[in-house]
Enzyme design. Sequence first.
Site, PDB file in Angstrom:
ATOM      1  N   ASP A   1       0.852  -1.198   0.000  1.00  0.00           N
ATOM      2  CA  ASP A   1       0.000   0.000   0.000  1.00  0.00           C
ATOM      3  C   ASP A   1       0.889   1.250   0.000  1.00  0.00           C
ATOM      4  O   ASP A   1       0.667   2.177   0.779  1.00  0.00           O
ATOM      5  CB  ASP A   1      -0.944  -0.023   1.207  1.00  0.00           C
TER       6      ASP A   1
ATOM      7  N   LYS B   1       2.029   4.692  -0.999  1.00  0.00           N
ATOM      8  CA  LYS B   1       1.415   5.915  -1.545  1.00  0.00           C
ATOM      9  C   LYS B   1       1.868   7.068  -0.647  1.00  0.00           C
ATOM     10  O   LYS B   1       2.310   6.822   0.482  1.00  0.00           O
ATOM     11  CB  LYS B   1      -0.117   5.785  -1.547  1.00  0.00           C
TER      12      LYS B   1
ATOM     13  N   ASN C   1       1.254   7.210   3.049  1.00  0.00           N
ATOM     14  CA  ASN C   1       1.964   6.268   3.924  1.00  0.00           C
ATOM     15  C   ASN C   1       3.463   6.523   3.955  1.00  0.00           C
ATOM     16  O   ASN C   1       4.228   5.690   4.397  1.00  0.00           O
ATOM     17  CB  ASN C   1       1.689   4.822   3.484  1.00  0.00           C
TER      18      ASN C   1
ATOM     19  N   ASP D   1       2.639   2.336   7.966  1.00  0.00           N
ATOM     20  CA  ASP D   1       1.394   1.606   7.722  1.00  0.00           C
ATOM     21  C   ASP D   1       1.616   0.297   6.970  1.00  0.00           C
ATOM     22  O   ASP D   1       1.363   0.196   5.766  1.00  0.00           O
ATOM     23  CB  ASP D   1       0.365   2.475   6.991  1.00  0.00           C
TER      24      ASP D   1
ATOM     25  N   THR E   1      -4.430   0.725  -2.766  1.00  0.00           N
ATOM     26  CA  THR E   1      -5.260   1.889  -3.073  1.00  0.00           C
ATOM     27  C   THR E   1      -5.329   1.982  -4.592  1.00  0.00           C
ATOM     28  O   THR E   1      -4.282   2.065  -5.230  1.00  0.00           O
ATOM     29  CB  THR E   1      -4.606   3.139  -2.449  1.00  0.00           C
TER      30      THR E   1
END
Length: 455
Positions: free
Chosen positions: A145, A147, A150, A163, A185
């Site tokens: 994840d 991005k 994070n 995260d 995401t």
Amino acid sequence: MARSGREEGGGGEERKLVLGRYELGRVLGQGTFAKVHYGRDLRSGESVAIKVIDKARLRQTEGMVEQLRREISVMRMVRHPNVVAIREVLASRARVFVVMEYARGGELFAKVARGRVTEDHARRYFQQLVAAVGYCHSRGVAHRDLKPENLLLDEEGRLKVTDFGLAALPEQLRQDGLLHTQCGTPAYVAPEVLRKRGYDGARADLWSCGVVLYVLLCGFLPFQHDSYAKMYQKIFKAEYQVPPWVSGDARRLIARLLVVDPAKRISIGEIMRTPWFRKGFVPPVPTSPVSPKKWEDDDVVLDGTAAAAGAMSPRTCNAFQLISSMSSGFDLSGMFESEQKAATVFTSRAPAATVIQKLEAVGRSLGYTVTRGKGWKLRLEATADGANGRLAVTAEALEVATDVAVVEFAHDAGDELDFNKFCAVDVRPGLADIVWAWQGDGPATPDVAAECSPA
Ligand code: ADE
């Protein structure tokens, strides 16, 4: 891109809350199952970030207890200057508290939300991201994840990956050596993750790194559309445009990261050999562990309910035991408080025609009047009025690749809570055999104040 700015401490006149040896301050961020608070170690005066997870809420969604256990396990495995370090895990009867290193500079997202950064800054962030991701991969951990939300910054502007809630460990690989869970995401997710054939988590992370690099250099996303289906279509074709201000070397690197075939995508080693990456790269010096704790070490039960947490001693047990005490179950009863929104989009491996046929049958079996529209569209209308008129829902399926359809429900008429219930509960059992993944179920997290003693 509005997101509130950060400031430390408990927020002006607010009463300070104490959690063991930590003072709890304002909320720094909020996820689906947890809130992250600013905290201060009362002994050392150090700043920390404390992730507060509501056990009851976690139990309501299948697999979340296991996910938290994995997140803590992963954070304890990865000690790197560019990864947020975990300090300890605490628990009370109702909540788990993960105490982490505090990154004073906030999210990289806040920077890019204001617009693109210079190529030198983008390079520095990207170098640190790749160093952290390469280190995680070398330990068998895929983040899944990545991005800008994070990626945090410390007081010196050093990047810190955080995260690991969706991170995967080698134990999750199936017999084909691949991962099969669809997560991440959408705008940052690799095309193979959206497909059905399994994927290599490390290669998928590199696609996300490519999207992050693009966002840093351009100030907007490479694959963006109001409709998920159209966005997926672009992702499947790696269809993006690079604005003229991006240099040739950076452009070439992006083009080698955003490659649809994961086998042809650039590797970490190859990235590190490109001229663009090498410029000014200083490999980070490994950190010594912030805390010597291992997974097996003791964590603290705050309210003396160790027995309830499955611990041997009255005050302490390890994080594994803290979390193990929370049996999982599938219960969506918490979905309907007013601030909660159900997922309205799912992906399916079935062709759009089959999806629509199935939806039509499910709609009828639930007592709706179903009408077909042009293309793969349906309208379902309740036969009786609800709290706010008669509920009507439209559904549209779009084949975004030969073996992936994206289905989106929209609220046409009637009460919004009825619509949420329709998406989160009513249609789900009937669609179970064609749904691959619902996108982004999102219950809100409750407040932590009840758990803490005033200072
Ligand atoms: N938001 C989420 N985690 C954080 C951390 N470790 N430091 C600062 N802000 C955060």
